[in-house]
Structure formats: C-alpha cells, structure tokens
Design a protein around this motif. Structure first.
Motif, short mmCIF file in Angstrom:
data_model
loop_
_atom_site.label_atom_id
_atom_site.label_comp_id
_atom_site.label_asym_id
_atom_site.label_seq_id
_atom_site.Cartn_x
_atom_site.Cartn_y
_atom_site.Cartn_z
N ALA A 68 0.77 -1.19 0.10
CA ALA A 68 -0.11 0.06 0.13
C ALA A 68 0.83 1.22 -0.05
N SER A 69 1.93 1.26 0.81
CA SER A 69 2.62 2.68 0.94
C SER A 69 3.46 2.73 -0.36
N ARG A 71 2.51 1.84 -3.53
CA ARG A 71 1.54 2.47 -4.11
C ARG A 71 1.23 3.93 -3.95
N ILE A 72 1.19 4.32 -2.58
CA ILE A 72 1.09 5.80 -2.32
C ILE A 72 1.92 6.47 -2.70
N GLU A 74 3.69 5.86 -5.19
CA GLU A 74 3.86 6.10 -6.60
C GLU A 74 2.83 7.26 -7.04
N GLU A 75 1.65 7.13 -6.34
CA GLU A 75 0.65 8.24 -6.62
C GLU A 75 1.22 9.57 -6.39
N LEU A 76 1.94 9.87 -4.98
CA LEU A 76 2.43 11.16 -4.96
C LEU A 76 3.37 11.61 -5.80
N SER A 78 3.54 10.62 -8.95
CA SER A 78 2.87 10.77 -10.36
C SER A 78 1.89 12.37 -10.31
N GLN A 79 1.47 12.55 -9.05
CA GLN A 79 0.67 13.60 -8.95
C GLN A 79 1.70 14.99 -9.33
N GLN B 428 -2.52 8.71 -17.40
CA GLN B 428 -1.41 8.85 -16.45
C GLN B 428 -1.83 8.79 -15.20
N GLU B 432 -1.17 5.54 -12.76
CA GLU B 432 -0.16 5.61 -11.78
C GLU B 432 -0.90 5.79 -10.33
N GLN B 433 -2.13 6.41 -10.36
CA GLN B 433 -2.72 6.80 -9.16
C GLN B 433 -3.85 5.88 -8.67
N ALA B 435 -4.36 2.80 -8.16
CA ALA B 435 -3.44 1.62 -7.13
C ALA B 435 -3.28 2.41 -5.91
N GLY B 436 -2.61 3.67 -6.08
CA GLY B 436 -2.65 4.43 -4.72
C GLY B 436 -3.85 4.82 -4.01
N ALA B 439 -5.05 1.78 -2.28
CA ALA B 439 -4.17 1.71 -1.05
C ALA B 439 -4.64 2.66 -0.10
N ARG B 440 -4.78 3.75 -0.45
CA ARG B 440 -5.41 4.69 0.67
C ARG B 440 -6.82 4.24 1.16
N GLN B 442 -7.94 1.32 1.38
CA GLN B 442 -7.70 0.24 2.05
C GLN B 442 -7.27 0.62 3.50
N GLU B 443 -6.32 1.54 3.72
CA GLU B 443 -5.77 1.96 4.87
C GLU B 443 -6.88 2.74 5.54
#
Lengths: 176, 450
Positions: A68-69, A71-72, A74-76, A78-79, B428, B432-433, B435-436, B439-440, B442-443
């Motif tokens: 999870a972290s 992926r997070i 990656e998200e950060l 990517s943003q 994009q 890329e986001q 999955a994030g 994850a968020r 889920q948490e």
C-alpha cells in the motif's frame, strides 16, 4: 515615458508592415512567453514547496515498505509529475506553430503580390513592395519567436524531469 | 417574195436616172460648167468684199482691246504699289505693337499656359461641383488668342485663391450621387478638401467625366468606416476621420481587392475540401474535449467519495477492489491493469484523428498548389508569358489552397496538443494513481476497523 511611446510606435509600425499574420505571431509569442514565465515561476517558487510538503507527508507515514505505501508513493510522485509537466506540450506546440504561421504569412504576402501584379502588371516593383514585406517579415518573426522559445522549452523539459526524479529520490523507503 | 419585187423596182429606177445624164451631150455639160463658173466667180468677189469690210472692223476691235489692257495693267501697278505701302505700314504698326505690348505678351503666354494647367487640375478635382461656372472662364483664358482683360485676370487669381482655401476646408454641398445599383439621387455630400467625399456614412469617389459622385461598391473595414458617420454628425470643431491622400485612388483600388468569400472561391474544389476537413476536425476536437472534461469531472468526484458512482474508470477500479476483497495483491493488481488497459483507448479515442486532419490539410494545400501550377503552365503554353493577368487565376488557386491548408492545420495542431495532453494526463492519473487510491482506501478501512 517618451521612450516607451516611441518604442510602442515603432512596434506598431513593424506590425503594420507585416499585416495580420504578424499580429497573430505577436499574440502567439506573447502567449508562448507567458507560458514559459509561468513555468519558470512554478519551478522556482511552487515546485520546491510542493515537493517539501509531499516529503513531509511521506515521512509522517510509519510504514514505508508495504504494498500500500509503495502504491501511495507512486501516486504522490505521479501527482507531482503531472503538475510538473502541465503546459509543456502547449509550449512545444506554440514553438512549432510560430514557423508555420510565418509560412502562412509568406503565402498571404505572395497572394498580395500576385493581386498587385494582376492589377498593375509587372511594371511597378514599388507597388509590390508592401506584399513582399508582408511575405518576408512574418517568416522572420516566426523564426525568431520560435527560436527564442526553443532553448527555454528544452530547459524546462529538463527541469520537469529533474524535479520529478529528485522527489522520487527523497521519498526513501526506510525511515531515517 | 414581195421584198424581192421592190428591190428590183428600185434598181430599175437608178438605171433610168444614170441613163438620163449620160443621155445629155458633152457640149451641154461644157455650157453648163461655164455658166456655173461665171456665177461662182461672182459669188467669190462678193465674199472677198465682205471679208475686207470685216477686217477693218476687227482692227478697230483690236485697238480697243489693247487700250483696255493698258488701262488694266496700269491699275494693277497702282494696286500693287498700294499693297506694298500698306504692307509696310502694317509691319511698322505690328512692330510698334510688339514694342508697346513688350512684357505684356510674355504675361499673356504665362496666363494661357497656367490657366490650361489649372483647368485640367480643377476639372479632375471634386471641388468642381461647387463652382460649375468656373470652367467657362478657364477655358476662355486657355484657348482665346486675344489678350485677357484686366477683369478676367483678376477673376483668375481669385479662382486660384478660392481653390487653395477650399482644398483645406470641409464643406457640405448638394450633388448627384450614383449608388451601387445604378440609381441616382441628389444628396448632401461632405467634401474633405480635395481628398475625399463622404455621404450617408459611406465613402464616395468623384467621376470627373460625368461630374457625379459614385458610392464605392466596397467600403473600407468597419474600424475606418465607423469614423465617417461620427464625422458627419460631429458638432464640435474637430472629429477624427481617415482620408485618402491620393485623392480617391487608393479607395478605388479597394474595390478590386477580393473579400474573404471571393478569396476562398479562388481556392477551387481543393479549398472547399480543406475547409470541410477543418470543420470536421474542429468538431471532433470539441467533442473530445467535452468528453474528456466529463470523464475528468467524474474521476475527480469519484476521488472524494467511497462508493462507486456512475460509470467511470475509477469507479470501476473501486468496484473491482470490492469484488476482490480478500484476494491476493497480485490478483488485484492484475485486475486493475486490465481495467486501465480497457479504459485507456476509450479515453484516447478519436484524438489521433485530429492529428490526422492537421497533417492532411497542408498536404491537400500542396495538392492544390500543384493543380494551380498546372493551370498556370497551361495558360503559359496557350498565351505565353506576356500577360501576367492570364496566369493570375492559377497562381491564386495555388497560393490560396496553401494558405487554407495552413489556416486549417495550425489551429488543429494546437487543439490536438491541447486535447491530447489532457487525455494523456487522465490516462497517467489512472495508470499511476488508481493503485494508490485503492491503497489509501484500504488503509482508511483498516484504521476504521482498529
């Protein structure tokens, strides 16, 4: 004050010689430079602050290793990457459009010249002069505008990549 | 038969008369001749006498004629002498005249030349409608052989002064105006010096041949034209107005320059195809932009909510996550990849065709150029290079299609980049986001549970 007025007058004279297309190139290059300056401003003032806030946000997390972290993270990244690259394609296409508009100016000027030829014949080169200046000046202006932006656009591209990579480096997987 | 009978009768009669002369004796003939000679000589004498009498008469006539000749030649000499003396007097008098008129003669020449020139200038100027009576005097001064009188000279310089003043003045006079459809009307025309004439918010040109004003079929652009009506209705001393310093020549050239519609028509069939492509490309770009905005808005809304709303890529991701709750992470990731793979082409659909149109338009322009050049060279083959006007049609087709190609390609290129980068950003974000996001999500569930 007088100096600014005389400069404005000479710009107006120049725009008058080149016709409507030159005005379009002028507006386009103003846009281009606004976009370039906006990006510079962004990389100097906005991007570092945003990157810092992302880093603190990451460091506040306890867990840096789970799926999870990752992926997070990656998200950060990517943003930030999207934000870094915003507007760069437009800058590039503006740079590509300037010479095209110059070419358009050439064609419009040639049409003008041939119109004059059809009316006055070949006897008077003086009558063709305005068409020829309409043909050549936008070409020149388009080239200059595009070349002037080219260097900065490449530099900004590089900065965008660099900024993303630096951010990626800072988001470490282990808590220090 | 009857004719032959008459012929015989005639021959018989001639034979009879011959035989009658021959029948007389030679003595008789001699006598006859003698007697005739006597009468003849008698006659000759008489004639001789008549001739002699006549001769005297003729001599008298001759004498009389000679007398007349002498008289006339005497008169001729007298007349010649008179002529000579008159001629001499004339020469003397004209010499005196020349001497006395002196520099006045030079002035006469100058007046004649100058009034001729001024007449030409004046009749070509639009102020001629203000002073219709001038032309008679000017023509008289320019063409007469007599010395002009002092009043005429004074009138002449007054005319010149008046014209000078009028050429710096703005005045409104009634005059005949010919409108586009050929109708004439008496209107109030405002003359701006010698330069321009305006009426009813339009520019006019002056036709010296007819002495009438013509409304220009094609008026200048609105920004210039808007000043005209304001100038006509101006109440203050000064008002802005564009004037044509070439006294209407530039304005009349304006009529010959084609407007946008005519310009596009010059491009021919290829030009219309290019424009149609541009319109289609524009519509596609607009459609893509709206679609992307809708998708982007949905994704943004979805990010804030925890439940899947509507059909949007991120909503699909959440639904997939909920369905795979408890399954392994690899399975979940594979499912996410599948959703993204399915959605990316949907987002980028049609965007490529904008680029296609943007790159085909200049090529079509090139095609039009080549077609126009073929037309031009055909004209050259037929008529030679002597007249540029014959080639103008082909050349304008060639140039106008190139221009249209560029005019269509440049905005389409811009729109393509704009739409493409927008679509790119969405893809994009998804790649890329999502999955994030999961994850968020889920948490958040975990912290809620614990």
């Amino acid at each position: 004050m007088q100096w600014i007025l005389s400069e404005l007058e000479s710009i107006r004279h120049f725009l008058g010689m080149g016709g409507d297309v030159l005005v379009a190139i002028f507006i386009l290059s103003v846009f281009l430079w606004c976009a370039l300056l906006e990006r510079w401003f962004y990389f100097i003032f906005v991007a570092p602050r945003a990157a810092k806030s992302v880093v603190t946000q990451w460091q506040q997390r306890k867990d840096h290793k789970s799926w999870a972290s990752k992926r997070i993270r990656e998200e950060l990244v990517s943003q930030r990457d999207i934000e870094n690259k915003r507007g760069l394609p437009i800058v590039k296409v503006l740079i590509a459009m300037c010479p095209l508009l110059g070419l358009l100016g050439t064609v419009v000027g040639m049409i003008h010249v041939f119109d004059t030829l059809a009316v006055v014949g070949t006897g008077s080169p003086r009558a063709m002069a305005s068409g020829i200046s309409k043909a050549t000046i936008p070409t020149l202006a388009g080239m200059v505008a595009s070349l002037s932006g080219l260097f900065f656009s490449t530099r900004l591209d590089h900065l965008a990549k660099l900024s993303t990579r630096k951010l990626e480096d800072k988001l470490k997987h282990v808590t220090s | 038969m009857k004719g032959i009978k008459y012929l015989f009768a005639g021959i018989a009669a001639v034979t009879l008369s011959l035989s009658h002369v021959q029948a007389n004796t030679l003595d008789e003939l001699l006598n006859q001749i003698k007697s005739e000679r006597v009468t003849e000589s008698q006659q000759n004498r008489e004639r001789e006498a008549a001739f002699l009498a006549d001769k005297e008469n003729q001599a008298a006539l001759l004498a009389k004629a000679k007398e007349e000749l002498a008289f006339e030649s005497q008169r001729g000499e007298d007349l010649k002498a008179t002529f000579d003396s008159n001629d001499k007097t004339l020469t003397e008098l004209s010499e005196t005249l020349r001497q006395r008129s002196g520099s006045l003669g030079e002035m006469f020449g100058v007046v004649r030349q100058f009034s001729g020139e001024f007449n030409g200038l004046f009749s070509a100027s639009q102020n001629a409608v203000q002073f219709p009576e001038r032309e008679a005097l000017l023509t008289k001064l320019a063409e007469s052989k007599e010395l002009p009188s002092i009043t005429e000279l004074e009138q002449f310089w007054q005319i010149i002064m008046e014209q000078m003043i009028v050429s710096g003045d703005t005045s409104t006079v009634p005059a005949t105006v010919v409108y586009g459809e050929g109708s004439e009307a008496q209107d109030d025309v405002t003359l701006i010096g010698e330069f321009n004439a305006i009426a009813n918010g339009k520019y006019l040109t002056y036709e010296p041949e007819t002495g009438k004003f013509e409304e220009l079929a094609r008026q200048p652009v609105d920004s210039i034209l808007s000043n005209v009506a304001a100038f006509e209705s101006a109440s203050s001393d000064y008002a802005p107005l564009h004037i044509d310093p070439s006294r209407g020549v530039i304005l009349s050239l304006l009529v010959q320059s084609p407007n946008v519609q005519e310009r596009i028509d010059q491009g021919g069939i290829v030009g219309y195809i290019i424009l149609a492509m541009g319109a289609v490309g524009l519509l596609i770009a607009l459609f893509c932009y709206l679609r992307l905005s809708v998708i982007g808005n949905k994704i943004r809304k979805q990010k804030k909510s925890e439940e899947a709303i509507g059909s949007n890529p991120l909503g699909e991701v959440i639904t997939a996550y909920k369905e795979h709750q408890g399954a392994s992470l690899e399975d979940l990731e594979a499912k996410l990849d599948e959703i993204i793979m399915r959605n990316a082409p949907k987002i980028e659909r049609f965007i490529g065709s904008i680029k296609l149109f943007a790159s085909v338009a200049p090529l079509l322009g090139l095609l039009g150029t080549v077609m126009g050049m073929i037309g031009t060279f055909q004209a050259i083959t037929l008529f030679g290079t002597g007249d540029p006007k014959l080639m103008a049609g082909g050349i304008s087709e060639a140039l106008v299609t190139t221009m249209l190609g560029l005019v269509v390609a440049i905005p389409l290129l811009f729109l393509y980049t704009f739409v493409h980068s927008k679509g790119r950003r969405l893809v994009q974000t998804l790649e890329e986001q999502s999955a994030g996001f999961i994850a968020r999500y889920q948490e958040k569930l975990h912290t809620a549970e614990s």
